[in-house]
Design a protein around this motif. Structure first.
Motif, PDB file in Angstrom:
ATOM      1  N   SER A  83     -56.655 -61.333 -50.751  1.00 25.49           N
ATOM      2  CA  SER A  83     -57.024 -59.797 -51.138  1.00 25.49           C
ATOM      3  C   SER A  83     -57.367 -59.724 -52.520  1.00 25.49           C
ATOM      4  O   SER A  83     -58.229 -58.875 -52.851  1.00 25.49           O
ATOM      5  CB  SER A  83     -55.580 -59.282 -51.055  1.00 25.49           C
ATOM      6  N   LYS A  84     -57.271 -60.438 -53.542  1.00 26.91           N
ATOM      7  CA  LYS A  84     -57.583 -60.427 -54.891  1.00 26.91           C
ATOM      8  C   LYS A  84     -59.026 -60.666 -55.084  1.00 26.91           C
ATOM      9  O   LYS A  84     -59.524 -60.019 -55.747  1.00 26.91           O
ATOM     10  CB  LYS A  84     -56.565 -61.239 -55.703  1.00 26.91           C
ATOM     11  N   ALA A  85     -59.495 -61.814 -54.090  1.00 25.77           N
ATOM     12  CA  ALA A  85     -60.855 -61.882 -54.181  1.00 25.77           C
ATOM     13  C   ALA A  85     -61.827 -61.100 -53.781  1.00 25.77           C
ATOM     14  O   ALA A  85     -62.874 -60.546 -54.230  1.00 25.77           O
ATOM     15  CB  ALA A  85     -61.346 -63.161 -53.344  1.00 25.77           C
ATOM     16  N   GLN A  86     -61.123 -60.044 -52.700  1.00 22.50           N
ATOM     17  CA  GLN A  86     -61.871 -58.975 -52.011  1.00 22.50           C
ATOM     18  C   GLN A  86     -61.818 -57.818 -53.026  1.00 22.50           C
ATOM     19  O   GLN A  86     -62.744 -57.052 -53.204  1.00 22.50           O
ATOM     20  CB  GLN A  86     -61.203 -58.461 -50.913  1.00 22.50           C
ATOM     21  N   LEU A  87     -60.851 -57.605 -53.937  1.00 21.39           N
ATOM     22  CA  LEU A  87     -60.728 -56.652 -54.784  1.00 21.39           C
ATOM     23  C   LEU A  87     -61.860 -56.841 -55.920  1.00 21.39           C
ATOM     24  O   LEU A  87     -62.424 -56.043 -56.400  1.00 21.39           O
ATOM     25  CB  LEU A  87     -59.540 -56.461 -55.536  1.00 21.39           C
ATOM     26  N   GLU A  88     -61.847 -58.273 -56.320  1.00 23.73           N
ATOM     27  CA  GLU A  88     -62.889 -58.460 -57.512  1.00 23.73           C
ATOM     28  C   GLU A  88     -64.392 -58.224 -57.074  1.00 23.73           C
ATOM     29  O   GLU A  88     -65.347 -57.619 -57.680  1.00 23.73           O
ATOM     30  CB  GLU A  88     -62.654 -59.914 -57.655  1.00 23.73           C
ATOM     31  N   ARG A  89     -64.491 -58.478 -55.731  1.00 27.45           N
ATOM     32  CA  ARG A  89     -66.007 -58.101 -54.998  1.00 27.45           C
ATOM     33  C   ARG A  89     -66.119 -56.792 -55.274  1.00 27.45           C
ATOM     34  O   ARG A  89     -67.136 -56.175 -55.620  1.00 27.45           O
ATOM     35  CB  ARG A  89     -66.043 -58.600 -53.735  1.00 27.45           C
ATOM     36  N   GLU A  90     -65.147 -55.767 -54.850  1.00 28.77           N
ATOM     37  CA  GLU A  90     -65.407 -54.523 -54.594  1.00 28.77           C
ATOM     38  C   GLU A  90     -65.589 -54.007 -56.224  1.00 28.77           C
ATOM     39  O   GLU A  90     -66.335 -53.119 -56.203  1.00 28.77           O
ATOM     40  CB  GLU A  90     -64.023 -53.853 -54.071  1.00 28.77           C
ATOM     41  N   ARG A  91     -64.847 -54.743 -56.955  1.00 26.79           N
ATOM     42  CA  ARG A  91     -65.004 -53.953 -58.403  1.00 26.79           C
ATOM     43  C   ARG A  91     -66.280 -54.300 -58.839  1.00 26.79           C
ATOM     44  O   ARG A  91     -66.956 -53.350 -59.692  1.00 26.79           O
ATOM     45  CB  ARG A  91     -63.830 -54.753 -59.399  1.00 26.79           C
ATOM     46  N   ARG A  92     -66.844 -55.563 -58.574  1.00 34.87           N
ATOM     47  CA  ARG A  92     -68.378 -55.889 -59.007  1.00 34.87           C
ATOM     48  C   ARG A  92     -69.483 -54.695 -58.383  1.00 34.87           C
ATOM     49  O   ARG A  92     -70.169 -54.340 -58.962  1.00 34.87           O
ATOM     50  CB  ARG A  92     -68.820 -57.408 -58.823  1.00 34.87           C
ATOM     51  N   ALA A  93     -68.815 -54.483 -57.219  1.00 35.32           N
ATOM     52  CA  ALA A  93     -69.992 -53.654 -56.701  1.00 35.32           C
ATOM     53  C   ALA A  93     -70.073 -52.149 -56.877  1.00 35.32           C
ATOM     54  O   ALA A  93     -70.867 -51.521 -57.103  1.00 35.32           O
ATOM     55  CB  ALA A  93     -69.285 -53.605 -54.954  1.00 35.32           C
ATOM     56  N   THR A  94     -68.497 -51.816 -57.249  1.00 37.16           N
ATOM     57  CA  THR A  94     -68.589 -50.435 -57.988  1.00 37.16           C
ATOM     58  C   THR A  94     -69.244 -50.419 -59.389  1.00 37.16           C
ATOM     59  O   THR A  94     -69.941 -49.315 -59.757  1.00 37.16           O
ATOM     60  CB  THR A  94     -66.942 -49.977 -58.014  1.00 37.16           C
ATOM     61  N   LEU A  95     -68.975 -51.532 -60.113  1.00 34.34           N
ATOM     62  CA  LEU A  95     -69.635 -51.471 -61.362  1.00 34.34           C
ATOM     63  C   LEU A  95     -71.097 -51.321 -61.501  1.00 34.34           C
ATOM     64  O   LEU A  95     -71.787 -50.766 -62.078  1.00 34.34           O
ATOM     65  CB  LEU A  95     -69.145 -52.813 -62.388  1.00 34.34           C
ATOM     66  N   LYS A  96     -71.702 -52.299 -60.434  1.00 34.22           N
ATOM     67  CA  LYS A  96     -73.150 -52.115 -60.059  1.00 34.22           C
ATOM     68  C   LYS A  96     -73.456 -50.711 -59.683  1.00 34.22           C
ATOM     69  O   LYS A  96     -74.615 -50.175 -60.254  1.00 34.22           O
ATOM     70  CB  LYS A  96     -73.503 -53.059 -59.091  1.00 34.22           C
ATOM     71  N   ARG A  97     -72.744 -49.888 -59.079  1.00 36.24           N
ATOM     72  CA  ARG A  97     -72.947 -48.630 -58.660  1.00 36.24           C
ATOM     73  C   ARG A  97     -72.987 -47.624 -59.718  1.00 36.24           C
ATOM     74  O   ARG A  97     -74.018 -46.753 -59.980  1.00 36.24           O
ATOM     75  CB  ARG A  97     -72.039 -48.071 -57.713  1.00 36.24           C
ATOM     76  N   ILE A  98     -72.019 -47.859 -60.755  1.00 37.10           N
ATOM     77  CA  ILE A  98     -71.965 -47.002 -62.143  1.00 37.10           C
ATOM     78  C   ILE A  98     -73.227 -47.383 -62.904  1.00 37.10           C
ATOM     79  O   ILE A  98     -73.632 -46.403 -63.517  1.00 37.10           O
ATOM     80  CB  ILE A  98     -70.713 -47.606 -62.684  1.00 37.10           C
ATOM     81  N   GLN A  99     -73.645 -48.525 -63.016  1.00 35.80           N
ATOM     82  CA  GLN A  99     -75.070 -48.905 -63.678  1.00 35.80           C
ATOM     83  C   GLN A  99     -75.993 -48.122 -62.944  1.00 35.80           C
ATOM     84  O   GLN A  99     -76.982 -47.541 -63.822  1.00 35.80           O
ATOM     85  CB  GLN A  99     -75.229 -50.410 -63.760  1.00 35.80           C
ATOM     86  N   GLU A 100     -76.203 -48.064 -61.702  1.00 36.69           N
ATOM     87  CA  GLU A 100     -77.408 -47.279 -61.171  1.00 36.69           C
ATOM     88  C   GLU A 100     -77.224 -45.829 -61.332  1.00 36.69           C
ATOM     89  O   GLU A 100     -78.139 -45.131 -61.757  1.00 36.69           O
ATOM     90  CB  GLU A 100     -77.363 -47.691 -59.450  1.00 36.69           C
ATOM     91  N   THR A 101     -75.881 -45.478 -61.148  1.00 34.94           N
ATOM     92  CA  THR A 101     -75.897 -43.767 -61.489  1.00 34.94           C
ATOM     93  C   THR A 101     -76.242 -43.492 -62.744  1.00 34.94           C
ATOM     94  O   THR A 101     -76.705 -42.455 -63.061  1.00 34.94           O
ATOM     95  CB  THR A 101     -74.397 -43.696 -60.855  1.00 34.94           C
ATOM     96  N   SER A 102     -75.612 -44.472 -63.804  1.00 35.43           N
ATOM     97  CA  SER A 102     -76.002 -44.180 -65.097  1.00 35.43           C
ATOM     98  C   SER A 102     -77.614 -44.002 -65.459  1.00 35.43           C
ATOM     99  O   SER A 102     -77.846 -43.077 -66.260  1.00 35.43           O
ATOM    100  CB  SER A 102     -75.232 -45.324 -65.991  1.00 35.43           C
ATOM    101  N   ARG A 103     -78.133 -44.942 -64.816  1.00 33.37           N
ATOM    102  CA  ARG A 103     -79.806 -44.689 -65.103  1.00 33.37           C
ATOM    103  C   ARG A 103     -80.127 -43.603 -64.474  1.00 33.37           C
ATOM    104  O   ARG A 103     -81.061 -42.854 -65.148  1.00 33.37           O
ATOM    105  CB  ARG A 103     -80.277 -46.027 -64.632  1.00 33.37           C
ATOM    106  N   ILE A 104     -79.736 -43.156 -63.393  1.00 33.72           N
ATOM    107  CA  ILE A 104     -80.147 -41.911 -62.912  1.00 33.72           C
ATOM    108  C   ILE A 104     -79.757 -40.734 -63.601  1.00 33.72           C
ATOM    109  O   ILE A 104     -80.736 -39.638 -63.805  1.00 33.72           O
ATOM    110  CB  ILE A 104     -79.540 -41.594 -61.424  1.00 33.72           C
TER     111      ILE A 104
END
Length: 464
Positions: free
Chosen positions: A42-63
């Motif tokens: 469960s913790k590993a899954q949370l860490e993967r989701e967190r990395r994916a969310t941070l990537k989305r933030i970077q994309e949205t920030s550029r837009i």
């Protein structure tokens, strides 16, 4: 008699030590295997989701940065801020979930440390009692005398084995104490690491909450500015509705034309098949023709044309050939897993009817989804098919419509187009690039149709 009581005491001590050694270690091992296994996953899954969310933030920030280059506030800028707020809230929720797991791990490790400390104290106390008993025995009786006082050879061997086992148990007890001390040291180190991780997560959570407050402030400022531009927004909305209406008419017309074309082709194929069958029947029976060839040809042509028109009037969906039926079926089977038309971006306006983001009591309707992305982002076909239409409409820029059997996908608001009508395209093949308007908003309008029915694209697209 003393020897007998001594042996009895010895075996009781050995049995007690074995219980003390096995029970705590086994209990802790079992607890770790049952609790940590699922928690790690469960913790590993949370860490993967967190990395994916941070990537989305970077994309949205550029837009968002691209929309902020223009001095004037825009709906595109507001949509980018809303998306970033949503993703930011997801980051905070994710950190909170991770903190819960860390706190649970800390409590569990603290409990294990306490149990190990208790076990260590018990082992030390038992070892002290053994040393004391051994020293008393050594002072009271000489071991050699103890051995030679045996009444038989068998008793002698039993006493010798007893002395050896007593020594081995003492060594095993000392090793167990050393092992327990080492395990305790590892648990304390792990506890320190977990507490540091918790502290780091708390710091991250505080930082993300500050970012959230900043984003909310920016959003309120943009809404305020846009509210002061109500007249311009209404004009923009009216122009968009006209463009949407023109696009709807174009799609409906092209779908009707394709349905009619496929129906005529099927009718012609059926008529040709019927004529060939009749000719074979006449040839086999040897019957003489009752009409001249020209008269027969004209009559057959007229009948075929009438059949074609009748078929077109009756059919309200695309008549599939064996080849197009395979593509259509494959498209349907991939519902919910289809490729996104752009690699980066977010849905800025969803399918169906919903309130305008700024204008009060104004409802807008979307036949597809608007996907806001970066300037010049490549647009790709979400599935293999045939380019049915390449066109241009005011307010929607360039448009590409691809047919996948009885399904159609529409890509509007393109700056450039790299395909032509009638061309066969593969999945992921680039068909153009996204258009960027004067406000700095790069947005793709994407639609999915089945014959004349408009579908919600979100139900068909997979995860980006």
């Amino acid at each position: 008699m003393f020897a007998k009581s001594k042996r009895t005491a010895f075996f009781l001590v050995v049995a007690g030590l074995l219980v003390l050694q096995a029970a705590p270690a086994q209990a802790q091992q079992t607890r770790r295997a049952t609790t940590t296994g699922t928690r790690k996953k469960s913790k590993a899954q949370l860490e993967r989701e967190r990395r994916a969310t941070l990537k989305r933030i970077q994309e949205t920030s550029r837009i968002l940065e691209q929309t902020q280059k223009q001095k004037q506030a825009s709906v595109g800028q507001l949509n980018a801020l809303k998306e970033k707020l949503t993703v930011q809230q997801g980051v905070i929720r994710n950190i909170s979930s991770e903190l819960k797991y860390i706190e649970s791990d800390v409590k569990q490790t603290e409990s294990q440390v306490q149990q190990t400390q208790q076990s260590l104290e018990q082992l030390r106390a038992e070892y002290a009692r053994m040393i004391y008993a051994s020293s008393k025995t050594a002072n009271s009786y000489n071991r050699i005398m103890f051995l030679f006082a045996a009444e038989s050879f068998n008793q002698f061997m039993l006493r010798l084995r007893y002395i050896r086992q007593y020594s081995e148990v003492r060594k095993a007890q000392a090793a167990q104490i050393s092992s327990t001390k080492q395990r305790l040291s590892q648990q304390l180190t792990g506890l320190t690491v977990k507490k540091q991780e918790k502290s780091s997560l708390l710091s991250d959570q505080l930082s993300e909450k500050r970012n959230l407050v900043t984003l909310k402030t920016q959003q309120d400022q943009v809404v305020t500015k846009l509210s002061q531009q109500e007249e311009g927004l209404r004009q923009e909305l009216a122009a968009r509705q006209q463009a949407v209406s023109r696009l709807d008419n174009l799609i409906a017309e092209r779908v009707r034309e394709e349905i009619a074309r496929a129906a005529r082709a099927a009718a012609r194929a059926a008529a040709a098949k019927a004529r060939a069958a009749a000719a074979r029947a006449n040839a086999s029976s040897g019957a003489a023709p009752t009409r001249s060839p020209s008269t027969t040809s004209r009559a057959a042509t007229a009948a075929a044309e009438a059949a074609e028109e009748a078929a077109v009037e009756r059919v309200d969906k695309v008549t599939l050939t064996p080849e197009t039926a395979v593509i259509s079926s494959s498209f349907a089977e991939n519902r919910g897993r289809l490729l996104w038309p752009v690699a980066k971006g977010f849905i800025s306006q969803r399918f169906g009817r919903h309130a305008h983001p700024v204008l009060k009591n104004v409802i807008v309707e979307n036949r597809g989804v608007d996907i806001q992305t970066s300037a010049g982002e490549p647009v790709r076909a979400i599935f293999e098919g045939k380019v049915l239409t390449v066109s241009s409409i005011a307010g929607m820029n360039n448009i590409v419509m691809i047919q996948h059997g009885e399904y159609f996908t529409v890509y509007a608001k393109l700056r450039t187009v790299s395909v032509t009508e009638g061309q066969q395209v593969d999945m992921r093949q680039q068909i153009g690039t996204v258009y960027t308007n004067a406000e700095g908003t790069s947005e793709l309008q994407f639609q999915v149709w089945r014959n004349s029915s408009n579908l919600n694209p979100e139900n068909w697209l997979g995860r980006k």
